[in-house]
Design a protein around this motif. Sequence first.
Motif, PDB file in Angstrom:
ATOM      1  N   ALA B  49      -2.908   0.330 -17.131  1.00 29.29           N
ATOM      2  CA  ALA B  49      -2.545   2.345 -17.485  1.00 29.29           C
ATOM      3  C   ALA B  49      -2.462   2.218 -16.452  1.00 29.29           C
ATOM      4  O   ALA B  49      -3.401   3.574 -15.997  1.00 29.29           O
ATOM      5  CB  ALA B  49      -3.581   2.659 -18.556  1.00 29.29           C
ATOM      6  N   ILE B  52      -3.307   6.735 -16.811  1.00 22.78           N
ATOM      7  CA  ILE B  52      -4.596   6.974 -17.267  1.00 22.78           C
ATOM      8  C   ILE B  52      -5.483   6.881 -15.829  1.00 22.78           C
ATOM      9  O   ILE B  52      -6.842   7.547 -16.098  1.00 22.78           O
ATOM     10  CB  ILE B  52      -4.874   5.704 -18.277  1.00 22.78           C
ATOM     11  N   GLU B 125       7.045  -1.141 -20.881  1.00 21.91           N
ATOM     12  CA  GLU B 125       7.357  -0.836 -21.475  1.00 21.91           C
ATOM     13  C   GLU B 125       5.722   0.045 -21.397  1.00 21.91           C
ATOM     14  O   GLU B 125       5.387   1.372 -21.766  1.00 21.91           O
ATOM     15  CB  GLU B 125       7.524  -0.740 -22.560  1.00 21.91           C
ATOM     16  N   LEU B 126       4.724  -0.788 -20.962  1.00 21.96           N
ATOM     17  CA  LEU B 126       3.181  -0.479 -21.746  1.00 21.96           C
ATOM     18  C   LEU B 126       3.253   0.238 -20.318  1.00 21.96           C
ATOM     19  O   LEU B 126       1.998   0.929 -20.338  1.00 21.96           O
ATOM     20  CB  LEU B 126       2.300  -1.555 -21.549  1.00 21.96           C
ATOM     21  N   SER B 131       7.959   5.319 -20.871  1.00 22.16           N
ATOM     22  CA  SER B 131       7.623   5.682 -21.771  1.00 22.16           C
ATOM     23  C   SER B 131       6.566   6.501 -22.933  1.00 22.16           C
ATOM     24  O   SER B 131       6.197   7.094 -23.220  1.00 22.16           O
ATOM     25  CB  SER B 131       7.933   4.158 -22.122  1.00 22.16           C
ATOM     26  N   LEU B 132       5.078   6.368 -21.819  1.00 25.38           N
ATOM     27  CA  LEU B 132       4.121   7.190 -22.474  1.00 25.38           C
ATOM     28  C   LEU B 132       4.136   8.967 -21.882  1.00 25.38           C
ATOM     29  O   LEU B 132       4.161   9.871 -23.718  1.00 25.38           O
ATOM     30  CB  LEU B 132       2.984   7.131 -21.141  1.00 25.38           C
ATOM     31  N   ALA B 135       6.482   9.387 -25.278  1.00 25.87           N
ATOM     32  CA  ALA B 135       5.625   9.228 -26.250  1.00 25.87           C
ATOM     33  C   ALA B 135       5.248  10.771 -26.877  1.00 25.87           C
ATOM     34  O   ALA B 135       4.733  11.116 -27.936  1.00 25.87           O
ATOM     35  CB  ALA B 135       5.177   8.219 -26.687  1.00 25.87           C
ATOM     36  N   LEU B 136       4.263  11.175 -25.628  1.00 24.47           N
ATOM     37  CA  LEU B 136       2.951  12.030 -25.601  1.00 24.47           C
ATOM     38  C   LEU B 136       4.726  13.716 -26.312  1.00 24.47           C
ATOM     39  O   LEU B 136       3.962  14.111 -27.146  1.00 24.47           O
ATOM     40  CB  LEU B 136       2.413  11.939 -24.200  1.00 24.47           C
ATOM     41  N   TYR B 140       3.641  12.522 -30.028  1.00 22.53           N
ATOM     42  CA  TYR B 140       2.432  13.285 -29.732  1.00 22.53           C
ATOM     43  C   TYR B 140       2.546  14.323 -29.399  1.00 22.53           C
ATOM     44  O   TYR B 140       2.055  14.909 -29.321  1.00 22.53           O
ATOM     45  CB  TYR B 140       1.303  12.152 -29.641  1.00 22.53           C
ATOM     46  N   PRO B 143      -0.510  16.715 -32.104  1.00 24.44           N
ATOM     47  CA  PRO B 143      -1.712  16.812 -30.795  1.00 24.44           C
ATOM     48  C   PRO B 143      -1.956  17.383 -29.581  1.00 24.44           C
ATOM     49  O   PRO B 143      -3.281  18.126 -29.142  1.00 24.44           O
ATOM     50  CB  PRO B 143      -2.206  14.758 -31.389  1.00 24.44           C
ATOM     51  N   PHE B 144      -0.681  17.424 -28.813  1.00 20.67           N
ATOM     52  CA  PHE B 144      -0.471  18.054 -28.114  1.00 20.67           C
ATOM     53  C   PHE B 144      -0.756  19.355 -27.587  1.00 20.67           C
ATOM     54  O   PHE B 144      -1.632  19.882 -26.759  1.00 20.67           O
ATOM     55  CB  PHE B 144       0.657  17.565 -26.512  1.00 20.67           C
ATOM     56  N   VAL B 147      -4.362  20.183 -28.256  1.00 21.69           N
ATOM     57  CA  VAL B 147      -5.504  19.598 -27.178  1.00 21.69           C
ATOM     58  C   VAL B 147      -5.176  20.966 -26.510  1.00 21.69           C
ATOM     59  O   VAL B 147      -6.108  21.683 -25.924  1.00 21.69           O
ATOM     60  CB  VAL B 147      -4.638  18.608 -26.604  1.00 21.69           C
TER      61      VAL B 147
END
Lengths: 101, 173
Positions: B49, B52, B125-126, B131-132, B135-136, B140, B143-144, B147
């Motif tokens: 990650a 992150i 993909e991880l 891909s992150l 997805a975000l 998601y 939620p984004f 936030v």
Amino acid sequence: MTVPVTWYLLLAAALFAIGTAGVLTRRNGITIFLSIELMLNAVNLSFVAYSRLLDQLTGQLVVFFVLAVAAAEAAVGLALFIAIYRHRRTIDINRMNLMRW
Amino acid sequence: MEVAIFVIFALLALASAVVVVAHRNPVYSTISLVVTLVSLAVFFILLGAPFIAALQILIYTGAILVLFLFVIMLLNVSEEATHPESGRRIQRWLAILGAVTFALLLGLGVWNGYRGTDFAPMSEELVSLKSLASALFSEYLLPFEIVGLLLLVAIIAATVLARKPPREEGSTP
């Protein structure tokens, strides 16, 4: 040889417990806040470990949101400490036993 | 190699976490937390990650902990005063005992649940930022946005709380 899953999860558990001990034993408000940040990060580590284990991105995305919430929490919490300090001249939580004064 | 890196940074993270909790001066606690967070960023890289990990260093150590340092300097709370109160010592030992029990229980659960489980080979993909991001901003997105709203509310709340209280009408300054 790769690192097993359990090592990451055990490390996260240990960090979380250290943070818990800090919250329970310290009296300085700032140090308690730092301990809470430590607990949040221990949980982040286990989220990323699960993300890797299950091969899904969701864990990493949750960590992203936890980071944002931690930033908001730090800003509001520290502002609260400044407001309390202005009234009481201390941030010792043992002397913060009144909701109003 | 990976095991060696893990062991070194795990010991570093645990030692600096203990310093965060145990040191009497909050400035040293904050600096020590920086060390813990950077070691955690290393684990994030090991776990595939990297984005992150970059966020961890930029946001946590770069922004949040600097905010802590600012507030510590603003409030001038260097040392925790020691005035022994009755029952303080027993309370401290009970708290440490409780934390150790908690860690043992968590560790037991992890050990029973995941012993012998191993990571699959890391998928492309991880690790990929693409891909992150997709997805975000698709799955998601709500939620984004929430936030973002939360951060706005937090900014306003922090400004209102930390502002000097307005003077009462008619009172002398």
